[in-house]
Design an enzyme around this catalytic site. Structure first.
Site: not given
Ligand code: GLA
Length: 731
Positions: A532, A612
């Site tokens: 928030d 990777e």
């Protein structure tokens, strides 16, 4: 001048670059709301309609005029007991227990700059960027003064609101409900949009037609919550990303809240937002006052895109603060999904080595480094490093990590205490537990009572001690529970506690920001349970969700993007199969999704193949190249995932010189039709070159027809285009 008071018709008009907001003090000294919409001129009291409405009562001062009733007039701040039977924003009770009050206009004041609130985070702005209007209303019977605060930021099309309640009378007043803003709309059909969810699936957007009964979202958990976000939108039924009207309210508060919208008997919507009514009942003795948390409002007549741009800019530049507001954030490797509680100092050094090899900036040692914290049942509150487990102290550990050219960050959960901890054994009363009953625990733990000074002092000191134990440049501030038991030994009235808790938390965070301006604090609450604008004032980035699955994150980050900027969204690449969903997604897709946030990794690189790792080194280079754009660019939602199988989104620089367009095809199907992704916000009439392929695109055709995506070879196939304006092209 963005705030104008017109003496003649007694209107207050707030102007931003593209919007106008107007109120009027009427003949009976009631403050009516006239207008909030696209920029307009003049007095808008022609909006008001008066009629003899059965069973809508009339205030005494209206005499025998039955066409005047607060039950249908648009009220600027709705209060219970005034003859307005719609949802009130304010409920006051006097010392006899009598409910209700009438508020009449008293006076106003216009100030340069933006107001601030006592103990609460709020939008800030320079004197030349904002103006403040304070309108004072009063209840003679109660001696209550209600100040409505308006902050106007014209350049951002933002208006903030808050309310200050002051007891200027002789007796006690109790605030039973306090909403920061209410907003009445003219009769019509509207949609309401809320963002609901749960742990590991936060902020899913829900759009419904606004009914006559209330659509209410409320967090009763003492935190803003995973379940509902303190953000709500009202729009026209046909409003889309790029067209139509919408109004947003976003609360700058991290505790329980509610937001409510309903159409009244005459089809007029009312929208409001503020502190949750749950366990809130705040007494004010004569002379006392209380500030409501701030609501950020914006209006857009150009759809949700403009609304989001306004809110993003406001949060990025006028809520987030400190060195990291504008600065690059470290690309980090977090130990949580790499090893959970199962690590040693050596394995952390191993991660740091891998981080260095992959080109990352920082290693974050997550939960498990302190006390006897071998699992989540113990030790919260005992912020003493477990040197046996680590094989060294934090100074040595951070030094060794720094020697590798990697920064060091750490996890803490400062608001919590485990019953099995030295802290609890010495101060059991510091935990919020209701006497006479066993507590309700969340993740086995209890919440410390931050309304108490000595507890705040302990939290501040223990965090400070940790930060000073080594060269610690990042703190992940977690909160893995809810406030189920609101009881404080020190409060004279328990109805104050949840509000006072938040004030206490903000005080501690504010002091830490001040003392450690170079430490980046990332907020967290089991992922996104306290995502928030209140937390963003202290923590410019917040771990967006404990769900790191790339496909689920598409939904979570899409919902989040309506109210919050990507610069605040903590996002990491994790291992596959994903630990939350078991899904396997391509590494490239996991990276593209995480790159639309603060970016990092949360896996053990030692388990990756050399290919990777090479792919990750490339990803890091790409992110470094686009991170400025992600942090400060305009965000565009290019698809509607509720209807399409493709998520597409874009970041474009303010000057339109470059844009990054991303897409993920969620499910691959046999022989699929070509998907076109239409970028927005490019400069018409010029060409853009895709950095990787070198392809040249005419901006107009691109925005009109879209980028054709090559066929997806698998589920969750992803695409990224970095378009750079190329004025030299002449085709
Ligand atoms: C919460 C956080 C995770 C991790 C754990 C540690 O769930 O959201 O990222 O830090 O706590 O216990």
């Amino acid at each position: 001048m963005s705030i104008i008071y017109n003496e003649e018709n007694r209107t207050f008009t707030l102007n931003t670059d593209n919007t106008t907001y107007q109120m009027q003090v009427d003949k009976h000294k009631h403050l009516l709301h006239l207008y909030y919409g696209r920029k307009s001129e003049g007095c808008m009291d022609w909006m008001l309609s008066f009629a003899d409405r059965g069973f809508s009562p009339n205030p005494y001062e209206a005499g025998n005029d039955r066409t005047y009733s607060l039950d249908f007039l648009p009220m600027e701040y709705a209060v219970q007991g005034s003859g307005d039977f719609r949802t009130p924003a304010l409920i006051l009770k006097d010392s006899d227990g009598t409910f209700g009050c009438r508020l009449k206009y008293k006076e106003y004041e216009i100030q340069k700059g933006k107001y601030s609130l006592r103990g609460l985070p709020a939008v800030y702005a320079g004197d030349s960027e904002a103006e403040t209007l304070v309108i004072k209303l009063e209840s003679e019977r109660l001696g209550a003064e209600v100040s409505l605060l308006y902050g106007v930021l014209p350049g951002l099309d933002i208006i903030t609101r808050s309310v200050r309640i002051e007891n200027r009378g002789q007796g006690k007043i109790t605030i039973e409900k306090l909403q920061s803003a209410s907003l009445d709309f003219p009769a019509g059909m509207y949609d309401v949009h809320t963002f609901h969810g749960r742990h590991t699936m936060e902020r899913v957007r829900e759009r419904t037609s606004l009914p006559h009964n209330a659509v209410k979202i409320e967090s009763r958990r003492g935190i803003s919550s995973h379940q509902y976000n303190p953000f709500i939108i009202i729009s026209d039924p046909e409003t889309s990303e790029t067209a139509g009207r919408c109004w947003a309210m976003e609360l700058v508060y991290s505790g329980g809240f509610s937001a409510e919208a309903a159409r009244d008997q005459f089809d007029q919507p009312r929208l409001m937002m503020g502190i949750a009514e749950d366990r809130f009942s705040y007494p004010l003795e004569p002379g006392d006052s209380l500030d409501a948390p701030e609501v950020i409002m914006t209006f857009s007549s150009d759809g949700f895109e403009r609304m989001s741009h306004n809110l993003h800019k406001c949060i990025r530049e006028h809520v987030c603060r400190g060195r990291f507001r504008d600065g690059a954030r470290p690309i980090l490797l977090n130990s949580w999904e790499a090893s959970y509680f199962d690590f040693t100092g050596d394995s952390i050094l191993g991660l740091a080595r891998e981080a260095k090899d992959l080109g990352l900036d920082m290693i974050v040692m997550d939960d498990g480094w302190f006390g006897n914290r071998c699992d989540d049942r113990r030790a919260l509150g005992d912020w003493v490093p477990n040197e046996k487990k680590l094989g060294c102290n934090l100074a040595e550990l951070s030094e060794k990590i720094n020697e590798m050219g990697i920064k060091f960050g750490i996890w803490m959960e400062p608001e919590m205490v485990s019953e099995d901890s030295d802290l609890y054994r010495s101060h059991p009363d510091w935990a919020m537990v209701i006497p006479g009953q066993k507590p309700t625990r969340g993740r086995y733990q209890l919440v410390l009572d931050l309304s108490r000074r000595e507890v705040r002092e302990y939290v501040f000191e223990s965090v400070s001690n940790v930060l000073e134990m080594g060269n610690i440049e990042y703190l992940k501030w977690d909160f893995n529970s809810v406030i189920a038991d609101a009881y404080s030994r020190e409060e004279d009235d328990q109805g104050k506690l949840l509000y006072d808790y938040m004030i206490g938390l903000y005080e501690v965070l504010g002091r830490l920001n001040e003392r450690y301006p170079d430490v980046l604090i990332e907020g967290c609450c089991g992922g996104g349970g306290r995502f928030d604008a209140g937390m963003m004032y202290y923590t410019p980035q917040i771990w967006c969700s404990d769900n790191t699955d790339a496909v689920d994150r598409l939904f979570i980050q899409h919902g989040t993007s309506f109210g919050y900027p990507a610069s605040a969204v903590g996002a990491h690449v994790s291992a596959c199969p994903n630990h939350q969903t078991g899904r396997v997604t391509p590494l490239a897709t996991r990276a593209i999704v995480a790159m639309s946030g603060t970016f990092g990794y949360e896996l053990d690189p030692a388990r990756l193949s050399e290919e990777e790792k090479e792919e990750i080194r490339e990803q890091v280079k790409i992110y470094r190249n686009i991170s400025g754009l992600v942090r400060t660019g305009d965000y565009y939602r290019l698809s509607d995932p509720s209807r399409e199988n493709c998520f597409a989104w874009e970041f474009a620089s303010e000057d339109r010189s470059e844009a990054v367009v991303n897409a993920v095809v969620v499910q691959n199907h046999g022989n699929m039709a070509t998907i076109y992704v239409k970028p927005r916000g490019l400069t018409p009439g010029v060409f853009y070159r895709d950095e990787k392929s070198g392809m040249i695109y005419a901006a107009d055709a691109l925005m009109d027809t879209g980028l054709p995506l090559p066929p997806a070879g698998r589920d969750a196939e992803s695409y990224i285009y970095h378009l750079i304006r190329d004025e030299s092209v002449n085709m």
